[in-house]
Design an enzyme around this catalytic site. Structure first.
Site, PDB file in Angstrom:
ATOM      1  N   ASN A  21      36.397  47.134  40.426  1.00  0.00           N
ATOM      2  CA  ASN A  21      37.138  48.364  40.723  1.00  0.00           C
ATOM      3  C   ASN A  21      37.669  48.895  39.397  1.00  0.00           C
ATOM      4  OD1 ASN A  21      38.896  50.349  41.491  1.00  0.00           O
ATOM      5  ND2 ASN A  21      40.069  49.089  42.923  1.00  0.00           N
ATOM      6  N   ARG A 105      33.617  49.739  43.591  1.00  0.00           N
ATOM      7  CA  ARG A 105      34.391  50.726  44.341  1.00  0.00           C
ATOM      8  C   ARG A 105      34.219  52.073  43.652  1.00  0.00           C
ATOM      9  NH1 ARG A 105      40.598  52.240  44.148  1.00  0.00           N
ATOM     10  NH2 ARG A 105      40.611  53.581  45.980  1.00  0.00           N
ATOM     11  N   HIS A 194      40.938  55.853  51.390  1.00  0.00           N
ATOM     12  CA  HIS A 194      41.202  54.487  51.912  1.00  0.00           C
ATOM     13  C   HIS A 194      40.124  54.078  52.922  1.00  0.00           C
ATOM     14  CE1 HIS A 194      45.846  55.175  51.424  1.00  0.00           C
ATOM     15  NE2 HIS A 194      45.380  54.519  50.369  1.00  0.00           N
ATOM     16  N   ARG A 255      54.274  60.848  46.929  1.00  0.00           N
ATOM     17  CA  ARG A 255      53.533  62.046  47.357  1.00  0.00           C
ATOM     18  C   ARG A 255      54.151  62.622  48.628  1.00  0.00           C
ATOM     19  NH1 ARG A 255      47.769  59.260  47.390  1.00  0.00           N
ATOM     20  NH2 ARG A 255      48.773  57.536  46.330  1.00  0.00           N
ATOM     21  N   GLU A 397      39.831  45.044  51.018  1.00  0.00           N
ATOM     22  CA  GLU A 397      38.810  46.001  50.570  1.00  0.00           C
ATOM     23  C   GLU A 397      37.740  45.317  49.721  1.00  0.00           C
ATOM     24  OE1 GLU A 397      40.836  50.061  49.573  1.00  0.00           O
ATOM     25  OE2 GLU A 397      42.355  48.507  49.560  1.00  0.00           O
TER      26      GLU A 397
END
Ligand code: AMP
Length: 409
Positions: A21, A105, A194, A255, A397
């Site tokens: 990743n 990823r 996601h 956010r 993940e």
């Protein structure tokens, strides 16, 4: 796939798959033995190209080690990882050729990539083209891919896209009510993020709860520093809360999530530059902005327990926003059978889950207070007999990426 895994297990063949990743200034990796899905080692190179880059490495069952190395780019980071993998003292390989596949990823696959793909020149061109939609993510993802091609010649690479799972959405879920030419010319639409986590948690949740993944109706809540909720029916996404960018939807660490687009216009008309608005919405809003305390849910919880009303309002807003989504998605699913919690908050925050699940009685979901004390393990947290079952399903993940890579080689 399952038959092959059983075969490898009996033959004691250790199928090694590396998951990479590569972010803008970091590179995370995990080496799996896919015959039993165990982690052999994992690590992180951070502050790549900055002052004092750090390399953190952990072999299974051992304490992590940390070194400061001079690493200027992703190629240098991958080189350090490769040396470590074959290090006689700390490594897990005799030779890099033992690696059978590398799963990467990749954040944005646009509309082009609807599932994981084996990497070739055309795929790399596609990832490059999607960089317009994720300018901070796709270029370093590609650097990670190209670094691996140099160090692992001939080893198949597989790109696993964060957006791919959400490509099953229908136009009524992904279109914005904007002039159609903005979609046609600039690809402006909802993509969702996601996706690898939502997919993993959906299938793992179905397995754990005994639901048929071909027909199950499930709400997956990935609640962490970035948060999103997805309505999944029979393995297809009906809707997801993040949008064209990961700014949309739930209240996150920094956010804002859902926002009247008019607020952006108002700020700009009042003299804020586009860059300033960007920083406000992405870095200074959410739990951090509303509480003035922290972006970290643990700090918010501690502050509200001490009577900080701004932290209380930030927590309430986080829960309220999620409940609004849960209500809408429950309807879209024709009544969800399960609601699954994952991510740092979803897996750990007893208080957040308590506030959310307690509000779901109208849907036939009753919180089991004792079970809800559990953290980071698969666990049902609703009382037996609940029509809507609530459960914690820790995400993985990396394993999902390794599985997808295995399936393609
Ligand atoms: P992630 O982005 O998935 O790593 O999640 C990070 C978020 O999880 C942060 O807001 C943390 O405060 C939150 N978190 C981690 N552990 C806990 C905990 N024990 N209680 C509440 N929140 C937690």
């Amino acid at each position: 796939m399952k038959i092959r895994r059983v075969l490898y297990f009996f033959l004691e063949v250790f199928v090694k798959v590396l998951v990479v990743n590569a972010g803008s200034s970091s590179l995370k990796f995990t080496m799996f033995n896919m015959s039993d899905q165990s982690v052999l080692c994992k690590g992180l190179v951070e502050r790549i190209g900055l002052k004092s880059p750090r390399f953190i490495y952990q072999r299974c069952g051992e304490a992590p080690t940390e070194e400061v190395l001079s690493i200027v780019n992703h190629n240098g980071a991958m080189q350090a990882v490769c040396y470590k993998l074959i290090d006689p003292e700390q490594g897990v390989l005799k030779n890099l050729t033992e690696v059978e596949a590398i799963g990467h990823r990749v954040v944005h696959g646009g509309e082009r990539f609807t599932k994981a793909v084996k990497i070739d020149k055309t795929v790399k061109d596609g990832i490059r083209q999607c960089a317009a939609l994720a300018p901070l993510h796709n270029p370093p993802n590609l650097e990670g891919i190209e670094a691996c091609e140099g160090f692992f010649p001939g080893v198949p690479g597989v790109a696993v896209f964060d957006t791919a799972f959400h490509q099953s959405m229908q136009p009524e879920a992904y279109l914005y009510a904007l002039p159609r030419n903005l979609y046609n010319k600039l690809s402006i639409r909802k993509y969702g993020f996601h996706g690898t986590s939502h997919k993993y948690v959906y299938y793992e949740g179905c397995r754990f709860l005994g639901l048929d993944p071909e027909t199950a109706r499930v709400l997956v809540c990935h609640l962490g520093n970035g948060s999103s909720i997805t309505a999944v029916k029979g393995g297809k996404v009906l809707d997801t809360s993040m949008g064209m960018t990961p700014l949309m939807g739930l209240v996150m660490g920094t956010r804002c999530g859902v926002l009247d687009a008019g607020v952006v216009l108002h700020l700009i008309k009042n003299g804020y530059t586009v860059d300033e608005v960007d920083v406000i919405l992405n870095k200074k809003s959410g739990l951090q902005g509303v509480s003035g305390v922290s972006s970290d849910m643990r700090d918010i919880e501690a502050a509200r327990l001490k009577g900080n009303t701004d932290a209380q309002e930030a927590f309430d807003l986080f829960v309220h926003r999620l409940l609004v989504y849960i209500g809408g998605y429950h309807l879209l699913l024709g009544g969800a059978e399960a609601i699954l919690f994952t991510g740092g908050i979803g897996e750990n925050s007893v208080l957040s889950r308590q506030a959310i699940v307690s509000a779901l009685e109208a849907y036939g979901c009753e919180l089991d207070e004792e079970a809800n004390q559990k953290r980071q393990i698969n666990c049902v947290i609703s009382k037996p007999g609940s029509k809507l079952v609530a459960a914690i399903i820790p995400t993985n993940e990396e394993l999902m990426i390794a599985q997808e890579a295995m399936e393609l080689i």
